[in-house]
Design a protein around this motif. Structure first.
Motif, PDB file in Angstrom:
ATOM      1  N   SER A  17       0.690  -1.335   0.071  1.00 32.98           N
ATOM      2  CA  SER A  17      -0.139  -0.066   0.026  1.00 32.98           C
ATOM      3  C   SER A  17       0.897   1.369  -0.046  1.00 32.98           C
ATOM      4  O   SER A  17       0.454   2.100  -0.787  1.00 32.98           O
ATOM      5  CB  SER A  17      -0.930  -0.011   1.197  1.00 32.98           C
ATOM      6  N   GLN A  37      -7.595   0.831   0.106  1.00 36.33           N
ATOM      7  CA  GLN A  37      -7.901  -0.717   0.905  1.00 36.33           C
ATOM      8  C   GLN A  37      -9.290  -0.793   1.605  1.00 36.33           C
ATOM      9  O   GLN A  37     -10.076  -1.972   1.418  1.00 36.33           O
ATOM     10  CB  GLN A  37      -6.657  -0.890   1.802  1.00 36.33           C
ATOM     11  N   ASP A  85      -6.215  -0.861  -4.467  1.00 35.79           N
ATOM     12  CA  ASP A  85      -5.411  -1.426  -3.163  1.00 35.79           C
ATOM     13  C   ASP A  85      -6.470  -2.416  -2.673  1.00 35.79           C
ATOM     14  O   ASP A  85      -7.307  -2.114  -1.871  1.00 35.79           O
ATOM     15  CB  ASP A  85      -5.087  -0.393  -2.224  1.00 35.79           C
ATOM     16  N   GLU A  86      -6.347  -3.744  -3.039  1.00 37.05           N
ATOM     17  CA  GLU A  86      -7.064  -4.733  -2.675  1.00 37.05           C
ATOM     18  C   GLU A  86      -8.610  -4.518  -2.938  1.00 37.05           C
ATOM     19  O   GLU A  86      -9.568  -4.434  -1.951  1.00 37.05           O
ATOM     20  CB  GLU A  86      -7.014  -5.140  -1.145  1.00 37.05           C
TER      21      GLU A  86
HETATM   22 MG   LIG Z   1      -2.208  -2.488   2.365  1.00 41.20          MG
END
Ligand SMILES: [Mg+2]
Ligand SMILES: Nc1ncnc2c1ncn2[C@@H]1O[C@H](COP(=O)(O)OP(=O)(O)OP(=O)(O)O)[C@@H](O)[C@H]1O
Lengths: 294, 432
Positions: free
Chosen positions: A86, A134, A215-216
């Motif tokens: 990240s 995220q 991010d994810e």
């Molecule tokens: Mg992360």
């Protein structure tokens, strides 16, 4: 290309030797750059990062990472939790500026523009390099306003009809339209976690950035929604450049052309996705993707 | 497979052994909390009971029914109906005549003075106002309820003991007898006292009203709000969202926190020195009062606003910035609206403090005896808490109930402000 001070390089290599001690990395001429195994460069790079160090206070979170992100390419970033995926991603649109204690060294370019140039305006940068975070973070406003916010502030549409169209398209692409088309004026924070994440994706793509950092994006999604997002990523690749952080090896294998493996703040190995998952060259990469690590 | 089961039994046994103790502790704590709440409520109830029982009677005024003859030769001997003449006429004489016809047996000078003293000097003002607004009255007769003197008022309201020996009571036996005669005829009565709410201050307790102080407080608070809310919110926004974190901003922060702890009278001295002596603004004016109270409430508003801004989740800022909003856009589109309810609460708390503040206003002359109701922020005025202070300091017994009633009005305003705060919060929250 190397614009880093000698001090930092020395520090970087010193740490590197400590971290990799005990493992037996494959000797390879491709390791020549910063100790990363594989080819960090891209034939047609959109973003280039060179010798990037990131500190949180005194703590080094990213250690001497160099990586290209190519045009029309999806690059997956994988690695154990806390390894700095990240952090690295956030460097690419200067989101780390918002963290007081965070300091970024090195050089990152978008096309030919140094994005850490002191004269650079981050507003157009972030319009070009969009980000899906995220944790889903919709605005506590209506679903419509969430998606319309970017086009509005950047003046992308001239009238209400165009804006409606942009919102609908973004929601369609994010696979959320059918669920929300009858309640566009309800608050975005009232949606479920997975719906919120898709709303955030819609919000980002509504601005049509050239580079999308994810991010994810699927960590809160069910398999159907995940498949929808993966389809979207595939579609978007034709026009855009995408960097995606994921914990799912299958997802990385499905959507990306290149994969970068991070470990304790270092970029250990990068290469064609097929190669990484079939014939990893570094011990750490191999351990990770075979499930012996992380 | 057996071992875990054994372990489980052990755990449950252990839990059971301490369970009673744990619940006892919990129950004790809950009782303690409940007792504290009850005690607190009891004190509040006691305070309200005390104030209301003392103050409610100020909303009533004892009035005497008199048969007034608007005699031409007293009011307007020339018959020209000239307003100046009408205004200067001796209306008290009309009241005296009416009293004399009521008690023809009263003869001696001292006795007469006592008789005339039963009616408030405000009665003449009532008559003047009536004649001025309707000169046709001259020459006619009218039965009118006119305000009684404060001692009579206290007697009728039961605040003076009729059975006490004459030497220990402010009312002579003779006067008591006259009052009882009036009571027997139903010509003396407690009536709702609108003048208390609308009138200005007076040396005569039965005529003194809270209206002037209410208006003074209103103007002062408007000035305070107009100055302190924008300045406070802007300061908080700048410090929290834009200012770089360095030694200077740290210094500013420490000083703001210190300002919040400065005794309010110091702000009064500052206001006197700067606003009045240096800038030459008028004394006793709500404008200056509002400026002084702004100094005092600013730290409260700034601290509350900063807390409200801090409470906005950083992910919202990231979301906006990540889409390419500028910092100002992020703040004004997302952060400020979310922080607004907290900012409003802080402002209302600051305003409530300002409403109850006395000391700094004493320093800038808002403690003067002012009869006229202020018509603007530049007129001399006093404010509610100062009025309470002034009345509490007055020797006349009748001012005691006025003091309590003024406190009731002040509390009423505080409650009103809190209700407004709640409504505002609700409004703002519903939009999001
Ligand atoms: Mg992360
Ligand atoms: N705001 C911050 N302040 C201080 N340290 C931070 C901050 N954010 C991240 N870190 C540290 O930097 C390191 C890398 O964090 P990062 O969030 O980049 O990891 P990640 O690879 O994304 O992990 P995950 O897969 O769990 O999301 C961690 O050790 C973390 O503790």
């Amino acid at each position: 290309m190397l614009s880093i001070t000698p001090d930092t390089v020395v520090l970087g290599t010193a740490r590197k030797s400590v971290i990799t001690a005990g493992f037996s990395p494959v000797a390879d001429d491709a390791r020549a750059i910063n100790g990363t195994v594989g080819d960090i460069t891209s034939a047609d790079p959109r973003m280039t990062a060179r010798n990037v160090n990131v500190y949180y206070g005194d703590k080094l979170a990213i250690n001497n990472v160099s990586l290209d992100i190519g045009v029309n390419e999806v690059i997956a970033m994988i690695g154990p939790s806390g390894c700095g995926k990240s952090t690295f991603l956030r460097c690419l649109n200067r989101m780390n500026d918002t963290i007081d204690i965070c300091r970024v060294e090195g050089e990152i370019r978008l096309d030919d523009q140094d994005i850490y140039d002191s004269g650079l305006d981050v507003v157009p940068l972030r319009a070009q390099v969009g980000m899906v975070f995220q944790k889903p973070n919709p605005f506590p406003k209506s679903i419509y306003d969430n998606v319309a916010y970017g086009p509005r502030i950047h003046g992308l549409t001239s009238n209400k009809n165009d804006l409606d169209e942009v919102v609908e398209q973004a929601l369609l692409k994010a696979g959320l339209w059918d669920e929300v088309k009858d309640r566009l004026d309800e608050v975005g924070t009232g949606l479920s976690g997975g719906q919120q994440q898709r709303l955030c994706i819609a919000r980002t793509i509504a601005v049509a950035p050239e580079v999308i950092l994810m991010d994810e994006p699927c960590s809160a999604l069910d398999p159907i929604a995940t498949a929808r997002i993966e389809e979207l990523i595939d579609e978007l690749r034709e026009q855009y450049t995408i960097a995606i952080v994921t914990h799912s090896m299958q997802q990385a294998a499905r959507v990306s052309q290149r994969t970068a493996y991070f470990h304790l703040g270092e970029l250990v190995e990068v290469g064609k996705t097929d190669d990484i998952f079939t014939t990893p060259r570094h011990r750490l990469t191999e351990d990770y993707i075979t499930g012996r690590f992380g | 497979m057996n071992k875990p089961a054994v372990d489980q039994i052990r755990t449950i046994d252990r839990v059971n052994a301490t369970l009673k103790q744990r619940y006892n502790r919990e129950r004790r704590f809950r009782r303690f909390g409940l007792a504290a709440v009850i005690l607190g409520l009891l004190f509040v109830a006691l305070m309200f009971l005390n104030i209301i029982s003392h103050g409610y009677s100020a909303f009533y005024q004892t009035r005497i029914l008199l048969d007034i003859e608007y005699r031409q030769e007293v009011i307007d001997p020339a018959g020209a109906r000239d307003p100046a003449t009408l205004s200067a006429a001796d209306y008290a004489a009309l009241v005296k005549t009416a009293l004399r016809t009521l008690y023809p047996e009263v003869k001696g000078r001292g006795e007469k003075r006592e008789l005339y003293g039963m009616v408030s000097s405000g009665a003449a003002l009532v008559l003047r106002q009536r004649v001025m607004s309707d000169p046709e009255l001259i020459g006619s007769r009218q039965t009118l309820w006119l305000p009684a003197d404060d001692d009579i008022d206290m007697l009728v309201k039961g605040r003076i003991d009729r059975n006490a020996p004459e030497s220990e009571r402010r009312i002579k036996n003779r006067v008591l007898a006259w009052v009882e005669q009036l009571e027997a005829r139903g010509a003396i009565e407690k009536q709702f006292n609108l003048g208390f709410l609308t009138g200005g201050d007076s040396r005569e307790p039965e005529l003194a009203g809270i209206g002037g102080a209410v208006m003074g407080s209103l103007y002062t608070l408007i000035v305070t709000l107009l100055l302190s809310f924008p300045i406070g919110v802007a300061t908080a926004l700048y410090l929290e969202e834009f200012a770089p974190r360095n030694r200077w901003t740290d210094l500013v922060e420490v000083n703001i926190n210190n300002l919040a702890a400065v005794p309010s009278i110091v702000f009064g001295l500052l206001g006197l020195a700067v606003f009045i002596n240096f800038f030459g603004l008028p004394r006793s004016a709500p404008l200056v009062g509002g400026m002084v109270l702004t100094l005092m409430t600013l730290p409260t508003i700034i601290i509350a606003s900063r807390a409200a801004l801090k409470a906005v989740p950083p992910s919202i800022r990231e979301a906006a910035l990540g889409i390419g909003a500028s910092r100002t856009q992020t703040v004004f589109h997302h952060v400020l609206p979310l922080a607004m309810p907290g900012m409003l609460t802080g402002t209302i708390i600051g305003m409530a403090q300002a409403l109850g503040e006395t000391a700094p206003l004493l320093m800038i002359g808002m403690v003067a005896f002012i009869v006229d109701i202020p018509g603007g922020a530049m007129d001399p005025a006093t404010v509610l808490p100062v009025q309470i202070f002034l009345w509490a300091d007055s020797p006349e017994r009748a001012f005691m109930e006025k003091t309590s009633a003024a406190i009731m009005v002040l509390l009423g305003f505080l409650i009103l402000m809190n209700v407004i705060a709640v409504i505002l919060r609700k409004r703002f929250e519903r939009r999001w």
